[in-house]
Design an enzyme around this catalytic site. Structure first.
Site, PDB file in Angstrom:
ATOM      1  N   ASP A  44      -0.338  12.253   0.615  1.00  0.00           N
ATOM      2  CA  ASP A  44      -0.790  10.901   0.262  1.00  0.00           C
ATOM      3  C   ASP A  44      -0.558   9.946   1.424  1.00  0.00           C
ATOM      4  OD1 ASP A  44      -1.745  11.344  -2.233  1.00  0.00           O
ATOM      5  OD2 ASP A  44      -0.186  10.240  -3.300  1.00  0.00           O
ATOM      6  N   LYS A  66      -5.178   7.439  -1.330  1.00  0.00           N
ATOM      7  CA  LYS A  66      -5.906   6.713  -2.363  1.00  0.00           C
ATOM      8  C   LYS A  66      -5.341   5.319  -2.560  1.00  0.00           C
ATOM      9  CE  LYS A  66      -4.312   9.125  -6.284  1.00  0.00           C
ATOM     10  NZ  LYS A  66      -3.371   9.988  -5.710  1.00  0.00           N
ATOM     11  N   MET A 178       3.588  -2.104  -7.261  1.00  0.00           N
ATOM     12  CA  MET A 178       2.206  -2.576  -7.113  1.00  0.00           C
ATOM     13  C   MET A 178       2.069  -4.001  -7.641  1.00  0.00           C
ATOM     14  SD  MET A 178       0.434   1.001  -8.304  1.00  0.00           S
ATOM     15  CE  MET A 178       1.749   1.462  -9.427  1.00  0.00           C
TER      16      MET A 178
HETATM   17  N1  SAH Z   1       5.702   7.514  -6.684  1.00  0.00           N
HETATM   18  C1  SAH Z   1       6.071   6.338  -5.928  1.00  0.00           C
HETATM   19  C2  SAH Z   1       5.315   5.117  -6.372  1.00  0.00           C
HETATM   20  C3  SAH Z   1       3.812   5.219  -6.190  1.00  0.00           C
HETATM   21  S1  SAH Z   1       2.968   3.754  -6.649  1.00  0.00           S
HETATM   22  C4  SAH Z   1       7.582   6.145  -6.037  1.00  0.00           C
HETATM   23  O1  SAH Z   1       8.234   6.792  -6.868  1.00  0.00           O
HETATM   24  O2  SAH Z   1       8.138   5.366  -5.272  1.00  0.00           O
HETATM   25  C5  SAH Z   1       2.876   2.924  -5.101  1.00  0.00           C
HETATM   26  C6  SAH Z   1       3.755   1.706  -5.116  1.00  0.00           C
HETATM   27  O3  SAH Z   1       5.110   2.088  -4.891  1.00  0.00           O
HETATM   28  C7  SAH Z   1       3.480   0.707  -4.008  1.00  0.00           C
HETATM   29  O4  SAH Z   1       2.401  -0.134  -4.344  1.00  0.00           O
HETATM   30  C8  SAH Z   1       4.780  -0.045  -3.965  1.00  0.00           C
HETATM   31  O5  SAH Z   1       4.886  -0.932  -5.044  1.00  0.00           O
HETATM   32  C9  SAH Z   1       5.764   1.083  -4.194  1.00  0.00           C
HETATM   33  N2  SAH Z   1       6.308   1.630  -2.944  1.00  0.00           N
HETATM   34  C10 SAH Z   1       6.175   2.892  -2.498  1.00  0.00           C
HETATM   35  N3  SAH Z   1       6.867   3.065  -1.352  1.00  0.00           N
HETATM   36  C11 SAH Z   1       7.468   1.884  -1.093  1.00  0.00           C
HETATM   37  C12 SAH Z   1       8.355   1.414  -0.083  1.00  0.00           C
HETATM   38  N4  SAH Z   1       8.778   2.209   0.909  1.00  0.00           N
HETATM   39  N5  SAH Z   1       8.791   0.132  -0.150  1.00  0.00           N
HETATM   40  C13 SAH Z   1       8.404  -0.678  -1.131  1.00  0.00           C
HETATM   41  N6  SAH Z   1       7.566  -0.290  -2.115  1.00  0.00           N
HETATM   42  C14 SAH Z   1       7.108   0.970  -2.100  1.00  0.00           C
END
Ligand code: SAH
Length: 260
Positions: A44, A66, A178
């Site tokens: 991803d 995506k 998000m």
């Molecule tokens: N599966 C992922 C989340 C996927 S949804 C998890 O468990 O972290 C994607 C969202 O995750 C982004 O829009 C943001 O809100 C958050 N996100 C993912 N990586 C991030 C990071 N390093 N710092 C801040 N927000 C993050």
């Protein structure tokens, strides 16, 4: 004789694998081992490319981004590809940011793989909703400040959004994934639900990554300060008393109270 020596023979397998929030050192040992075994890596766009260091040189890497608003690979295509690869005997590492089951569609993918009878293993990752606040020293369930934590998306499939009024009443820390695009609406709804404007809050972009940036403020000023700082996705928003514990936050929160 291992399966990876005989690509195309035997049964394939899919690892639904969480790569953690960004810092490549936050990978689990299990994830490293699965990456080293993979014939094909489906990665991803939120995942730090540094994790590919653990992949064998002959493995095929497929980018399947995506991210909202950008050119993306349809979910149906990704699922079909995984099925086809596994059925042809490949070991597939499906690599997602954070944890595969936290807002990552890992659940949908697991259902599809199971329905097709494909061997599948879930490997947890550290989710951004815990790691990004922790990178600022925010413990999301500190017992002096919260009775728990609620992970919630600021962006729903239906576009409807969570019930912010109900969430404001829980006494839990709110960790919003998000949430940046709709931050003004979210903060407005929480305020309308009676949450205090001086409730500590933080937004953390690219938490645990080298390019991490953050804003610590109060609920009343968070949106304005996020816009002023130019923070953008991917970011985690934390709302609750625990945000008071962000490194150096006291000064920032006091300043935002004065500015309010
Ligand atoms: N599966 C992922 C989340 C996927 S949804 C998890 O468990 O972290 C994607 C969202 O995750 C982004 O829009 C943001 O809100 C958050 N996100 C993912 N990586 C991030 C990071 N390093 N710092 C801040 N927000 C993050």
């Amino acid at each position: 004789m291992t399966r990876t020596d005989h690509v195309g023979n035997g049964a394939g397998k899919v690892y639904l694998l969480g790569a953690g929030p960004g810092d490549p050192e936050l990978l689990t040992l299990k994830a490293v081992r699965a990456l080293a075994r993979a014939d094909v890596v489906l990665i991803d766009d939120l995942v730090n490319r540094a994790v590919l260091e653990h992949v064998r040189p002959q493995a095929r890497i497929v980018e399947v981004g995506k991210r909202g608003g950008c050119k993306s690979t349809p979910q149906a295509f990704i699922q079909k590809l995984m099925l086809r690869l596994a059925r042809s005997g490949r070991v597939v590492a499906r690599v997602k940011g954070g944890d595969p089951f936290v807002f990552g569609r890992g659940g949908e993918e697991l259902e599809a793989l199971r329905a097709a009878g494909v061997d599948c293993e879930v490997i947890n990752g550290i989710t951004a909703g815990i790691a990004a606040p922790a990178a600022l020293g925010i413990p999301v369930t500190h017992r002096d400040y919260a009775v728990g934590v609620t992970f919630v998306t600021g962006h729903t499939k239906s576009g409807g959004g969570p019930n912010w009024q109900a969430l404001a009443a829980t006494g839990t820390t709110l960790v919003i994934y998000m949430g940046i695009a709709n931050l003004a609406g979210i903060c407005g709804d929480l305020l309308a639900a009676g949450m205090r404007a001086d409730m500590p809050a933080a937004a953390i972009q690219s938490g645990t990554c080298e390019e991490q940036r953050e804003v610590v403020a109060t609920l009343g000023l968070l949106h304005r300060m996020v816009v002023a700082a130019g923070l953008s996705s991917p970011a985690i928003v934390v709302i609750g008393e625990v945000a008071r514990l962000a490194h150096g936050a006291k000064g920032e929160i006091d300043a935002s109270l004065r500015a309010a």
